[in-house]
Enzyme design. Sequence first.
Site, PDB file in Angstrom:
ATOM      1  CB  CYS A 147      -0.914   0.027   1.230  1.00  0.00           C
ATOM      2  SG  CYS A 147      -1.861  -1.491   1.461  1.00  0.00           S
ATOM      3  N   GLY A 179      -1.352   0.961  -4.985  1.00  0.00           N
ATOM      4  CA  GLY A 179      -2.648   0.377  -4.653  1.00  0.00           C
ATOM      5  C   GLY A 179      -3.751   1.039  -5.435  1.00  0.00           C
ATOM      6  CG  ASN A 207       3.322  -0.125   2.848  1.00  0.00           C
ATOM      7  OD1 ASN A 207       2.870  -1.151   2.352  1.00  0.00           O
ATOM      8  ND2 ASN A 207       4.518   0.359   2.532  1.00  0.00           N
ATOM      9  N   GLY A 208       2.191  -2.615   4.856  1.00  0.00           N
ATOM     10  CA  GLY A 208       2.987  -3.751   5.308  1.00  0.00           C
ATOM     11  C   GLY A 208       2.130  -4.926   5.704  1.00  0.00           C
ATOM     12  CE1 TYR A 232       5.937  -4.444 -11.622  1.00  0.00           C
ATOM     13  CE2 TYR A 232       5.016  -4.182  -9.422  1.00  0.00           C
ATOM     14  CZ  TYR A 232       4.837  -4.301 -10.785  1.00  0.00           C
ATOM     15  OH  TYR A 232       3.585  -4.259 -11.316  1.00  0.00           O
TER      16      TYR A 232
END
Length: 455
Positions: free
Chosen positions: A8, A36, A114-115, A256
């Site tokens: 995210c 996201g 995030n995670g 990426y």
Amino acid sequence: MSSLHEECGVFGIWSDENRDVAPDIYYGLMALQHRGQESAGIVVCDTKGPLGNVCIHKGMGLVSEIFDKNVMAGLRGNIGIGHVRYSTTGGSMIENAQPVFLNYLKGTLALAHNGNITNADEIRKELIEQGATFHGTTDSEVIAYKIAMERMNAGSIEEAAIKVSKTLKGGYALLMVSPQKLIGVRDPLGLKPLCLGKRDGAYILASESAAIVSADGEYIRDIEPGEMVTITEKGVVSDFSLKQEKHAHCIFEYIYFAREDSVMDGISVHDARLKGGAALAKRFPVEADVVTGVPDSGIAAAVGYAEESKIPFKLAFHKNSYIGRTFIKPTQKERQSAVHMKLSLIEDVVKDKRVVLIDDSIVRGTTISSLINTMRKAGAKEVHVRISSPPFLYPCYYGTDVPDNSELIANKLSKDEICRFIGADSLEYMEVQDLDKMVGNLPLCKACFDNKYPV
């Protein structure tokens, strides 16, 4: 362990300027949209207003679809956080959209995360036994509830956040808003990115530096692994209670996920990808007429390969920017449909040519197989594939949605078998030991490639 492995983006801002920060959060989330595309949300409040003056809006879809002029006009306040999210199949529902917002005895708390927390189920079970009721299935809701409960006996929200963070295992970047404070926490390993920026009288926290720039801010530095920062009218205060010697930054950010124009832990993402392509060229040269890359994250690696090999680089694909990234589409059918709409071949670049095609990864093999087939039909003599990451062999438990082993093509087929499956003349992957050449001395988590998990 939770089956939801999220990747995210988070963005937060505290401002002493006489302006609402919701537009800044909107632009920050737009800059993080690549992280996201399934849901998004914004929470803001006015530090000078009455307690409880919180405005929140969340929805399913892209940022531009969720926040129109009428919605933005209702988001008033000088402090706030935002979140963009996507999930694996089964977690796509409004209840899981963030930020999480709680109104509890000590006040209000909004949290964006995030995670992925590997011990979230244990904490969730403990909280349910204590009477908590959950509306969604995310780790983020678990963290928010736990912090709120700890706050009941703590002297401050920071004290509660530190206490809870010490119990969390996995990778996380947390942003929190209480009525007067913006708080950011980065996991002790540094698995998830978080950085700090400034704009006149405002401070910004974001997953990537590119988001800070999009809000007209200036990138200052990365939040250190294990650091908590609290931003108030007194400025930025750091707490290093979580700090430890061992770090493990996610290499997949550089390969990426991160935007090309971002800087993470002092390293340019663009430069890291150039170095990755150069390392591929040194280790796996091939006689060819042209080098090209799969947009977006394969382009810089292709340029690096071309510069090192002295083979001309050319763009062979036109990308429709209005189609989402295929890797983060929740279902395989959606991914396959998106590939054909997203990339179209510039036939003259490959006709009668021996082509080196660079991509950042092969997960299932369907995307690159389709691209190679298109190049063959356009008259490419040979297609030699070079991948700027090692084979994905193991799942990620810290927040990047690498599928489980059953979906990883490298777990089912040998390199030669994959080469035949995708229809290439040759196939080579980045060697695990060459990943360090992309980021210098930065300690890395390479678990999805080498099975060495830092937690």
